[in-house]
Design an enzyme around this catalytic site. Structure first.
Site, PDB file in Angstrom:
ATOM      1  N   GLY A   1       0.836  -1.199   0.000  1.00 43.97           N
ATOM      2  CA  GLY A   1       0.000   0.000   0.000  1.00 43.97           C
ATOM      3  C   GLY A   1       0.868   1.245   0.000  1.00 43.97           C
ATOM      4  N   ASP A   2       0.216   2.394  -0.138  1.00 39.12           N
ATOM      5  CA  ASP A   2       0.918   3.686  -0.089  1.00 39.12           C
ATOM      6  C   ASP A   2       1.974   3.844  -1.175  1.00 39.12           C
ATOM      7  OD1 ASP A   2      -0.578   4.275   2.216  1.00 39.12           O
ATOM      8  OD2 ASP A   2       0.815   3.060   3.386  1.00 39.12           O
TER       9      ASP A   2
ATOM     10  N   HIS B   1      -5.975   7.648  -0.100  1.00 36.93           N
ATOM     11  CA  HIS B   1      -5.393   7.929  -1.419  1.00 36.93           C
ATOM     12  C   HIS B   1      -5.198   9.438  -1.567  1.00 36.93           C
ATOM     13  CE1 HIS B   1      -6.698   3.847  -3.329  1.00 36.93           C
ATOM     14  NE2 HIS B   1      -5.945   3.731  -2.261  1.00 36.93           N
TER      15      HIS B   1
ATOM     16  N   ASP C   1      11.370  10.890  -8.230  1.00 33.52           N
ATOM     17  CA  ASP C   1      12.048  12.142  -7.863  1.00 33.52           C
ATOM     18  C   ASP C   1      12.599  12.121  -6.437  1.00 33.52           C
ATOM     19  OD1 ASP C   1       9.162  12.076  -7.328  1.00 33.52           O
ATOM     20  OD2 ASP C   1       9.516  13.978  -6.331  1.00 33.52           O
TER      21      ASP C   1
ATOM     22  N   ARG D   1       0.649   7.404  11.572  1.00 28.93           N
ATOM     23  CA  ARG D   1       1.801   6.641  12.070  1.00 28.93           C
ATOM     24  C   ARG D   1       2.994   6.790  11.134  1.00 28.93           C
ATOM     25  NH1 ARG D   1      -1.036   0.797  13.000  1.00 28.93           N
ATOM     26  NH2 ARG D   1      -1.719   1.242  10.885  1.00 28.93           N
TER      27      ARG D   1
HETATM   28  P1  IMP Z   1      -6.756  -2.954   8.419  1.00 24.68           P
HETATM   29  O1  IMP Z   1      -6.873  -3.035   6.947  1.00 24.68           O
HETATM   30  O2  IMP Z   1      -7.159  -1.628   8.993  1.00 24.68           O
HETATM   31  O3  IMP Z   1      -7.431  -4.121   9.106  1.00 24.68           O
HETATM   32  O4  IMP Z   1      -5.201  -3.084   8.815  1.00 24.68           O
HETATM   33  C1  IMP Z   1      -4.468  -4.283   8.581  1.00 24.68           C
HETATM   34  C2  IMP Z   1      -3.048  -3.955   8.154  1.00 24.68           C
HETATM   35  O5  IMP Z   1      -3.056  -3.360   6.867  1.00 24.68           O
HETATM   36  C3  IMP Z   1      -2.317  -2.965   9.073  1.00 24.68           C
HETATM   37  O6  IMP Z   1      -0.936  -3.299   9.060  1.00 24.68           O
HETATM   38  C4  IMP Z   1      -2.527  -1.638   8.360  1.00 24.68           C
HETATM   39  O7  IMP Z   1      -1.517  -0.698   8.683  1.00 24.68           O
HETATM   40  C5  IMP Z   1      -2.446  -2.075   6.905  1.00 24.68           C
HETATM   41  N1  IMP Z   1      -3.208  -1.199   5.983  1.00 24.68           N
HETATM   42  C6  IMP Z   1      -4.540  -1.191   5.786  1.00 24.68           C
HETATM   43  N2  IMP Z   1      -4.877  -0.285   4.842  1.00 24.68           N
HETATM   44  C7  IMP Z   1      -3.741   0.267   4.423  1.00 24.68           C
HETATM   45  C8  IMP Z   1      -3.438   1.259   3.431  1.00 24.68           C
HETATM   46  O8  IMP Z   1      -4.296   1.791   2.728  1.00 24.68           O
HETATM   47  N3  IMP Z   1      -2.131   1.573   3.273  1.00 24.68           N
HETATM   48  C9  IMP Z   1      -1.168   0.974   4.006  1.00 24.68           C
HETATM   49  N4  IMP Z   1      -1.389   0.053   4.937  1.00 24.68           N
HETATM   50  C10 IMP Z   1      -2.668  -0.303   5.153  1.00 24.68           C
HETATM   51 MG    MG Z   2      -2.328   5.201   1.443  1.00 19.63          MG
END
Ligand code: IMP
Ligand code: MG
Length: 337
Positions: free
Chosen positions: A12-13, A43, A282, A252
């Site tokens: 993610g991210d 997003h 970049d 976080r």
């Molecule tokens: P949950 O999806 O809130 O249940 O979180 C489960 C795990 O997925 C945790 O480690 C979150 O930090 C990670 N997580 C959930 N959604 C995202 C996102 O959109 N970006 C990055 N990490 C995510």
């Molecule tokens: Mg994100």
């Protein structure tokens, strides 16, 4: 295009918001359908000097002729959704499937304590407990919520009709391949599958209808919450390299590591990727800031991109060179057909 699925190849991210907002503007997408888990995603979209952090609406809202849909597989937080509709002034263009499950305060409360908060370190947005209740078939659906009534629409029908008519359709996934409940680092993962196949299922598009799967990577890897991150750097080292990021939804610190070729290769396989995007080029190569043509990238940056292509065996067609939707190198025409 016409039907392009955008998903993340890491944790993610990686910049799906940026990539999909660009694609919607550039390709004049008629329809964008949000797939993925729900409002645990954040997003980020930067367009015309404004920054938006969206958790429910498709990032394609920046293209003002695009219809903005939320597929039945996605969990909806009604208050958050209504706030985003107001923020983006998109009331007339938004459609929510009646079968979306709805997050209530009890789900958020359950997500903020015990094993989910302490061990998994979830986002605390209620998505896991809501999906659990959905599996038990006791959860409320969007069709049961009066304040969503004006937005209800048959999302699979709208998306498939647009594909039938040859219009450009974007399917926007959330989270990342290694947060998948099936393919990720269980139990440190989210509450359902989030690969391209799941994104299609979330919006009711069958696998034969998809033309392109764009897998989004970042020039380095980050992860928030619990679970393994190979070659993780100390926060101080991440800061030194400019890779120290703060999470959109939870605030976080994101843990950081170098680009991971092994994970990238496997993500190509798991998602059936036809193309890849790499964002934050970049940040790795500051001399490339704002560059919009491949020729103008530094030799070092080109070497990195060519090396990734060699390893993952799919063309890297989009390169992010800054936060704005238009700060991108688009090589799709040269690589495809
Ligand atoms: P949950 O999806 O809130 O249940 O979180 C489960 C795990 O997925 C945790 O480690 C979150 O930090 C990670 N997580 C959930 N959604 C995202 C996102 O959109 N970006 C990055 N990490 C995510
Ligand atoms: Mg994100």
């Amino acid at each position: 295009m016409p039907c392009t699925v955008v998903v993340c190849g890491f944790f993610g991210d990686t910049g799906k918001g940026k990539v999909t907002s660009y694609l919607s503007l550039k390709d004049k997408a008629a329809v964008a359908a949000r797939a993925g888990v729900g409002p645990n995603a954040g997003h980020t979209v930067v367009h015309e000097g404004n920054e938006y952090k969206l958790r429910m609406l498709p990032s394609a809202f920046v293209y003002d002729k695009c219809r903005l849909l939320i597929g039945p597989g996605v969990l909806v937080n009604p208050d958050l959704l209504l706030r985003e509709i107001k923020l983006t002034q998109s009331r007339r263009r938004v459609g929510v499937d009646p079968q979306c499950a709805v997050i209530g305060p009890e789900h958020i409360e359950a997500d903020k304590k015990g094993h989910l908060a302490k061990k998994i370190k979830t986002t605390g947005t209620g998505t896991g407990p809501c999906n659990a209740e959905r599996a038990l078939r006791t959860v409320k659906l969007a069709q049961d919520i009066p304040k969503l009534e004006a937005y209800l629409t048959d999302v699979p029908l709208e998306v498939n009709t647009a594909i039938d008519e040859g219009k450009n359709v974007l399917v926007e996934g959330t989270q990342g391949t290694y947060l998948s409940l099936f393919h990720g680092t269980y139990p440190y993962c989210t509450s359902k599958d989030v690969t391209a196949s799941a994104a299609c299922s979330d919006v009711g598009v069958g696998p034969t209808r998809v033309d392109e799967v764009i897998l989004v990577f970042k020039a380095y890897t980050t992860r928030v919450g619990g679970g393994p991150l190979p070659n993780e750097l100390a926060w101080e080292e991440a800061e030194k390299r400019g890779w120290a990021e703060i999470a959109t939804v939870t605030g976080r610190k994101r843990r950081a590591a170098p680009f991971n070729y092994e994970l990238a290769k496997r993500a190509v396989m798991l998602n059936g990727a036809t193309q890849a995007a790499i964002t934050k080029v970049d940040v790795m190569f500051p001399e490339c800031e704002g560059v919009k043509s491949y020729e103008k990238l530094s030799r070092q940056a080109k070497n990195f991109v060519e090396n990734v292509e060699q390893e993952i065996q799919v063309p890297v067609t989009l390169l992010g060179t800054g936060p704005d939707a238009w700060e991108i190198v688009d090589r799709r025409e040269k690589q495809i057909s």
